[in-house]
Design a protein around this motif. Structure first.
Motif, PDB file in Angstrom:
ATOM      1  N   GLY A  30       0.865  -1.312  -0.312  1.00 20.10           N
ATOM      2  CA  GLY A  30       0.034   0.004  -0.176  1.00 20.10           C
ATOM      3  C   GLY A  30       0.888   1.108  -0.430  1.00 20.10           C
ATOM      4  O   GLY A  30       0.157   2.141   0.981  1.00 20.10           O
ATOM      5  N   VAL A  31       2.105   1.283  -0.893  1.00 13.83           N
ATOM      6  CA  VAL A  31       3.223   2.392  -0.463  1.00 13.83           C
ATOM      7  C   VAL A  31       3.221   2.652  -2.416  1.00 13.83           C
ATOM      8  O   VAL A  31       2.975   2.263  -2.738  1.00 13.83           O
ATOM      9  N   SER A  32       3.601   4.114  -2.588  1.00 13.82           N
ATOM     10  CA  SER A  32       4.189   4.576  -3.786  1.00 13.82           C
ATOM     11  C   SER A  32       4.742   4.061  -4.835  1.00 13.82           C
ATOM     12  O   SER A  32       5.791   3.563  -3.391  1.00 13.82           O
ATOM     13  N   LEU A  33       5.717   3.591  -5.656  1.00 14.75           N
ATOM     14  CA  LEU A  33       6.237   3.062  -6.199  1.00 14.75           C
ATOM     15  C   LEU A  33       7.641   4.719  -6.642  1.00 14.75           C
ATOM     16  O   LEU A  33       6.657   5.213  -7.275  1.00 14.75           O
ATOM     17  N   LEU A  34       8.478   4.939  -6.525  1.00 13.33           N
ATOM     18  CA  LEU A  34       9.534   5.825  -7.555  1.00 13.33           C
ATOM     19  C   LEU A  34      10.261   4.798  -7.741  1.00 13.33           C
ATOM     20  O   LEU A  34      11.196   4.200  -7.771  1.00 13.33           O
ATOM     21  N   ALA A  68       9.131   4.393 -19.901  1.00 16.61           N
ATOM     22  CA  ALA A  68       8.878   3.189 -20.546  1.00 16.61           C
ATOM     23  C   ALA A  68       8.827   2.174 -19.057  1.00 16.61           C
ATOM     24  O   ALA A  68       7.977   1.774 -19.106  1.00 16.61           O
ATOM     25  N   ALA A  69       9.521   2.301 -18.238  1.00 17.53           N
ATOM     26  CA  ALA A  69       9.328   2.466 -16.690  1.00 17.53           C
ATOM     27  C   ALA A  69       8.026   2.221 -16.145  1.00 17.53           C
ATOM     28  O   ALA A  69       7.557   1.277 -15.644  1.00 17.53           O
ATOM     29  N   ALA A  70       7.941   3.153 -15.831  1.00 19.36           N
ATOM     30  CA  ALA A  70       6.831   3.946 -15.044  1.00 19.36           C
ATOM     31  C   ALA A  70       5.474   3.416 -16.330  1.00 19.36           C
ATOM     32  O   ALA A  70       4.542   2.542 -15.506  1.00 19.36           O
ATOM     33  N   LEU A  81       0.459   4.660  -7.179  1.00 18.68           N
ATOM     34  CA  LEU A  81       0.841   5.719  -7.341  1.00 18.68           C
ATOM     35  C   LEU A  81       2.312   5.645  -8.100  1.00 18.68           C
ATOM     36  O   LEU A  81       3.036   4.807  -7.276  1.00 18.68           O
ATOM     37  N   VAL A  82       3.250   6.639  -9.664  1.00 13.31           N
ATOM     38  CA  VAL A  82       4.132   5.541  -9.697  1.00 13.31           C
ATOM     39  C   VAL A  82       5.227   7.330  -9.921  1.00 13.31           C
ATOM     40  O   VAL A  82       4.500   7.806 -11.106  1.00 13.31           O
ATOM     41  N   THR A  83       5.963   7.466  -9.820  1.00 13.74           N
ATOM     42  CA  THR A  83       6.814   8.603 -10.289  1.00 13.74           C
ATOM     43  C   THR A  83       8.354   8.268 -10.406  1.00 13.74           C
ATOM     44  O   THR A  83       8.766   6.695  -9.749  1.00 13.74           O
ATOM     45  N   THR A  84       8.922   9.350 -11.243  1.00 12.75           N
ATOM     46  CA  THR A  84      10.508   8.521 -12.000  1.00 12.75           C
ATOM     47  C   THR A  84      11.123   9.423 -11.074  1.00 12.75           C
ATOM     48  O   THR A  84      10.400  11.076 -10.850  1.00 12.75           O
ATOM     49  N   GLU A  85      12.843   9.694 -11.158  1.00 17.16           N
ATOM     50  CA  GLU A  85      13.867  10.344 -10.738  1.00 17.16           C
ATOM     51  C   GLU A  85      14.803   9.949 -11.353  1.00 17.16           C
ATOM     52  O   GLU A  85      15.400   9.010 -11.530  1.00 17.16           O
ATOM     53  N   THR A  86      15.660  10.675 -11.652  1.00 15.59           N
ATOM     54  CA  THR A  86      17.014  11.092 -11.793  1.00 15.59           C
ATOM     55  C   THR A  86      17.460  11.461 -11.550  1.00 15.59           C
ATOM     56  O   THR A  86      17.765  13.169 -10.919  1.00 15.59           O
ATOM     57  N   VAL A  87      18.952  11.180 -10.881  1.00 13.96           N
ATOM     58  CA  VAL A  87      19.883  11.327  -9.670  1.00 13.96           C
ATOM     59  C   VAL A  87      21.396  11.250 -10.639  1.00 13.96           C
ATOM     60  O   VAL A  87      21.810  10.445 -11.258  1.00 13.96           O
ATOM     61  N   PRO A  88      21.642  13.008 -11.156  1.00 12.41           N
ATOM     62  CA  PRO A  88      22.942  13.319 -11.321  1.00 12.41           C
ATOM     63  C   PRO A  88      24.384  12.151 -10.928  1.00 12.41           C
ATOM     64  O   PRO A  88      25.187  12.982  -9.899  1.00 12.41           O
ATOM     65  N   ASP A  89      24.343  11.280 -10.490  1.00 13.70           N
ATOM     66  CA  ASP A  89      25.470  10.495  -9.760  1.00 13.70           C
ATOM     67  C   ASP A  89      25.353   9.222 -10.063  1.00 13.70           C
ATOM     68  O   ASP A  89      24.091   8.521 -11.282  1.00 13.70           O
ATOM     69  N   GLU A  90      26.681   8.659  -9.171  1.00 13.27           N
ATOM     70  CA  GLU A  90      26.914   6.896  -9.697  1.00 13.27           C
ATOM     71  C   GLU A  90      24.998   5.666  -9.356  1.00 13.27           C
ATOM     72  O   GLU A  90      24.207   6.839  -8.552  1.00 13.27           O
TER      73      GLU A  90
END
Length: 283
Positions: A30-34, A68-70, A81-90
């Motif tokens: 019952g949680v969201s997906l990042l 595509a993944a979302a 609830l699906v959100t996405t994020e790009t992080v400038p890191d390894e």
């Protein structure tokens, strides 16, 4: 407030299968997906250069992979609830940082640089060792599903500090409505012989009995609504647990909270026949 579940993606097939598994798990809890992608284009090219040349290829690639993944997760679980994020890191550092405010991290066992399914990728290994929250590494043939597995069983390896790992395993077994098998490995040290004055000719039996008592003590307050099976097995845990994984849908093991994988966790992550959850000790 419920913390989100995080899935790491890089465009590889194992990582996209991890999104399927993560979507099921997020819905179950019952949680969201990042969905997170680690990219270094900002660090190396800089925002000024990016404005001059337009969006770099690396960013276009990241956006395509995340989109595509979302979409894949939403098709699988329309109410999630699906959100996405790009992080400038390894990727490994980005996932470990995200894990500070996450309920769980799900990763494939290898990424685009992987050469064989039996090998463990550097990202999954690093995240499993350093994350503050439980990390699922998708080993074996899990049919891309976190629920309704073929075996209908969860296995947990009982170590010396069982509280965190047992509580996690109880929760997963309850949500999936499956029995939980708790395994305690034991060994008779090589220097112990039947001539030892304290062992009176039966060293193996005494070590097995000690393991059984430790198992009972750890499970004294096990929830009554979960079917808990007890099992002692002779041999090193790093061999016993991978062997037991062939009859399970999920293997749960603990990890000391010092940012490193022990020999047992390392072996299980490399050899398990089913998905493995590495649960850090509570600090």
């Amino acid at each position: 407030m419920y913390l989100p579940l995080v899935a790491g993606v890089d465009g590889s097939e194992p990582s996209l299968r991890a999104v399927d598994w993560a979507a099921d798990e997020a819905a179950l809890h019952g949680v969201s997906l990042l969905v997170l992608y680690g990219a270094l284009w900002e660090r190396y090219e800089g925002s000024a250069l990016a404005r001059e040349l337009g969006k770099p290829f690396a960013r276009v690639e990241a956006e395509d992979i995340l989109r595509a993944a979302a979409e894949r997760a939403r098709r699988r679980r329309p109410d999630l609830l699906v959100t996405t994020e790009t992080v400038p890191d390894e990727a490994e550092h980005g996932l470990v940082c995200a894990g500070r405010n996450a309920s769980m991290i799900v990763v494939g066992n290898r990424g685009r640089s992987g050469v064989a399914d039996r090998l463990l990728g550097s990202v999954s290994r690093t995240v499993a060792a350093a994350s503050d929250c439980p990390v699922v590494v998708l080993r074996g043939n899990h049919d891309d599903r976190a629920v309704a597995g073929r075996h209908g069983r969860i296995i947990v390896g009982l170590g010396d500090a069982p509280t965190s790992v047992l509580q996690f395993a109880f929760t997963e077994a309850r949500l999936r409505r499956v029995p939980l098998t708790v395994v305690r490995a034991w060994r008779c040290p090589a220097h112990e012989t039947v001539d030892h004055p304290l062992l009176t000719g039966e060293p193996a039996r005494l070590y097995e009995e000690r393991a059984a008592k430790e198992l009972e003590a750890a499970l004294e307050y096990a929830p009554s609504d979960i079917a808990v099976r007890r099992r002692t097995a002779e041999g090193p845990a790093r061999s016993v647990l991978p062997a037991a994984s062939s009859g399970a849908d999920l293997m749960v093991i603990g990890r000391r909270a010092h940012g490193r994988l022990g020999r047992v966790a390392h072996s299980v992550l490399h050899r398990s026949a089913c998905p493995v959850v590495v649960v850090p000790e509570q600090r």
